[in-house]
Design a protein around this motif. Structure first.
Motif, mmCIF file in Angstrom:
data_model
loop_
_atom_site.group_PDB
_atom_site.id
_atom_site.type_symbol
_atom_site.label_atom_id
_atom_site.label_comp_id
_atom_site.label_asym_id
_atom_site.label_seq_id
_atom_site.Cartn_x
_atom_site.Cartn_y
_atom_site.Cartn_z
ATOM 1 N N PRO A 94 -13.285 19.067 26.325
ATOM 2 C CA PRO A 94 -14.486 19.889 26.510
ATOM 3 C C PRO A 94 -14.206 21.369 26.735
ATOM 4 O O PRO A 94 -14.977 22.221 26.283
ATOM 5 N N THR A 95 -13.114 21.720 27.433
ATOM 6 C CA THR A 95 -12.851 23.135 27.680
ATOM 7 C C THR A 95 -12.476 23.866 26.395
ATOM 8 O O THR A 95 -12.796 25.049 26.236
ATOM 9 N N VAL A 96 -11.836 23.176 25.455
ATOM 10 C CA VAL A 96 -11.530 23.799 24.162
ATOM 11 C C VAL A 96 -12.816 24.021 23.366
ATOM 12 O O VAL A 96 -12.997 25.065 22.730
ATOM 13 N N SER A 97 -13.732 23.058 23.410
ATOM 14 C CA SER A 97 -15.018 23.226 22.722
ATOM 15 C C SER A 97 -15.824 24.369 23.329
ATOM 16 O O SER A 97 -16.458 25.147 22.608
ATOM 17 N N LEU A 98 -15.798 24.491 24.650
ATOM 18 C CA LEU A 98 -16.486 25.606 25.299
ATOM 19 C C LEU A 98 -15.819 26.937 24.963
ATOM 20 O O LEU A 98 -16.500 27.961 24.816
ATOM 21 N N GLY A 110 -23.915 22.740 18.002
ATOM 22 C CA GLY A 110 -22.640 22.123 17.634
ATOM 23 C C GLY A 110 -21.765 21.845 18.831
ATOM 24 O O GLY A 110 -21.108 20.795 18.911
ATOM 25 N N THR A 111 -21.748 22.764 19.804
ATOM 26 C CA THR A 111 -20.955 22.562 21.013
ATOM 27 C C THR A 111 -21.494 21.396 21.833
ATOM 28 O O THR A 111 -20.722 20.571 22.346
ATOM 29 N N ALA A 112 -22.818 21.313 21.966
ATOM 30 C CA ALA A 112 -23.420 20.196 22.707
ATOM 31 C C ALA A 112 -23.099 18.865 22.036
ATOM 32 O O ALA A 112 -22.801 17.867 22.710
ATOM 33 N N ALA A 113 -23.133 18.833 20.697
ATOM 34 C CA ALA A 113 -22.805 17.603 19.974
ATOM 35 C C ALA A 113 -21.345 17.211 20.198
ATOM 36 O O ALA A 113 -21.027 16.024 20.380
ATOM 37 N N PRO A 239 -10.234 23.210 35.452
ATOM 38 C CA PRO A 239 -9.892 23.525 34.069
ATOM 39 C C PRO A 239 -10.814 24.564 33.426
ATOM 40 O O PRO A 239 -10.366 25.378 32.611
ATOM 41 N N LEU A 240 -12.097 24.548 33.794
ATOM 42 C CA LEU A 240 -13.023 25.541 33.246
ATOM 43 C C LEU A 240 -12.637 26.948 33.701
ATOM 44 O O LEU A 240 -12.620 27.890 32.890
ATOM 45 N N ALA A 241 -12.311 27.104 34.972
ATOM 46 C CA ALA A 241 -11.884 28.408 35.476
ATOM 47 C C ALA A 241 -10.579 28.852 34.812
ATOM 48 O O ALA A 241 -10.400 30.031 34.481
ATOM 49 N N GLY A 242 -9.649 27.918 34.602
ATOM 50 C CA GLY A 242 -8.400 28.256 33.924
ATOM 51 C C GLY A 242 -8.617 28.706 32.498
ATOM 52 O O GLY A 242 -7.976 29.653 32.028
ATOM 53 N N MET A 243 -9.538 28.047 31.796
ATOM 54 C CA MET A 243 -9.857 28.450 30.424
ATOM 55 C C MET A 243 -10.454 29.848 30.378
ATOM 56 O O MET A 243 -10.080 30.675 29.534
ATOM 57 N N LEU A 244 -11.379 30.144 31.272
ATOM 58 C CA LEU A 244 -12.012 31.466 31.307
ATOM 59 C C LEU A 244 -10.985 32.556 31.617
ATOM 60 O O LEU A 244 -11.010 33.635 31.016
#
Length: 301
Positions: A94-98, A110-113, A239-244
């Motif tokens: 999910p973090t790559v899709s975001l 597309g991201t939600a799908a 993981p979301l914070a790391g991606m940002l």
């Protein structure tokens, strides 16, 4: 070693079945539906089932099978090489899709799908793996069934430290992913596999080193020892914070949120070397001198 061979055969069987699913869905569905739904569903299913089997070997193998961590890490590296080659562009994360959404590489629908497909794929993978374990084909699976109802949390440190560990793993993973985005597959796949293996070896004792919210949800959210909100902080928000942070460091901004570059100054894309620029100025002087002499020599009315 018979149990280990059965587990390896199971992983290759899962990869083969998911590859068939990808080919069939690519033939039947439109490119948009395949890219957002079927490809992510198959990739998440493959990732979840193979990682759950490998996690079972990590937990039971050293004392139930007599092999060490080196065997598991080698299998993990080879597994992610196979994933990188067979995923056909799916992230199953999910973090790559975001990240793709924040980079304007994917729209909101597309991201939600993709997120829905990843959740469905990991949920289905968890159910099928539990069914496979119930057949007790090896003594590993027999032991796994005995301890499955009493599984404990993968968080073996303080909550804030665990969130920091998952965020740091996600940061380095996404930083390498951004750096290798345009690289050929033959270079990108082994480097990413080595990165995942190293991060798992380093952070595994603290949190299990998932840095994938969907995979972590299927693997450890049902275990006792931590609350749901604890799991959310560590395996979703970390993981979301790391991606940002990785995206901000690499890009200097987050395109979907703001256009201004916060870290790096905007420089001209086409820069002329100083020596060449000086040569151009010196070369223009005789031309300017000739023009001035010509203008001075013209008779005045």
């Amino acid at each position: 070693m018979a149990g280990l061979n059965v587990s390896i055969a199971f992983v290759f069987l899962v990869v083969g079945v998911c590859q068939v699913l990808r080919r069939i869905s690519k033939w039947l569905l439109s490119p948009g539906a395949y890219g957002c739904l079927a490809r992510e569903l198959a990739g998440s299913l493959q990732l979840c089932m193979s990682c759950l089997e490998l996690r079972m070997l990590v937990d039971i193998g050293p004392w139930g099978g007599g092999f060490g961590l080196d065997v598991v890490l080698t299998l993990l590296f080879l597994l992610f090489v196979v994933h990188g080659v067979s995923f056909d562009g799916a992230s199953a994360n999910p973090t790559v899709s975001l990240q793709e959404f924040l980079l304007h590489e994917s729209d909101l629908a597309g991201t939600a799908a993709k997120l829905l497909a990843q959740g469905a794929g990991t949920g289905l993978g968890w159910a099928l793996t539990r069914l496979y374990w119930s057949w007790e084909l090896t003594h590993f699976h027999l032991i796994q069934n005995l301890i499955a109802s009493e599984c404990s949390s993968s968080i073996h440190t303080s909550l804030h430290h665990a969130a920091f560990v998952e965020g740091t793993c996600s940061f380095f993973f996404h930083l390498v992913l951004c750096k290798l985005q345009q690289s050929p597959l033959m270079y990108r796949v082994p480097v990413l596999a080595a990165t995942v293996t190293f991060l798992t070896y380093t952070a595994g004792p603290f949190t299990g080193a998932f840095f994938n919210p969907a995979l972590a949800t299927a693997s450890t959210f049902h275990c006792s020892g931590s609350s749901f909100w604890d799991y959310v902080q560590v395996y979703w928000l970390g993981p979301l914070a790391g991606m940002l942070a990785a995206l901000l460091l690499y890009q200097g901004n987050i395109p979907r949120l703001f256009q201004k570059n916060l870290l790096y100054s905007q420089k001209s894309k086409y820069r002329i070397p100083k020596a060449k620029a000086a040569a151009q100025v010196d070369g223009d002087k005789p031309c300017r001198k000739k023009k001035e002499e010509k203008s001075n020599s013209e008779p005045r009315a």
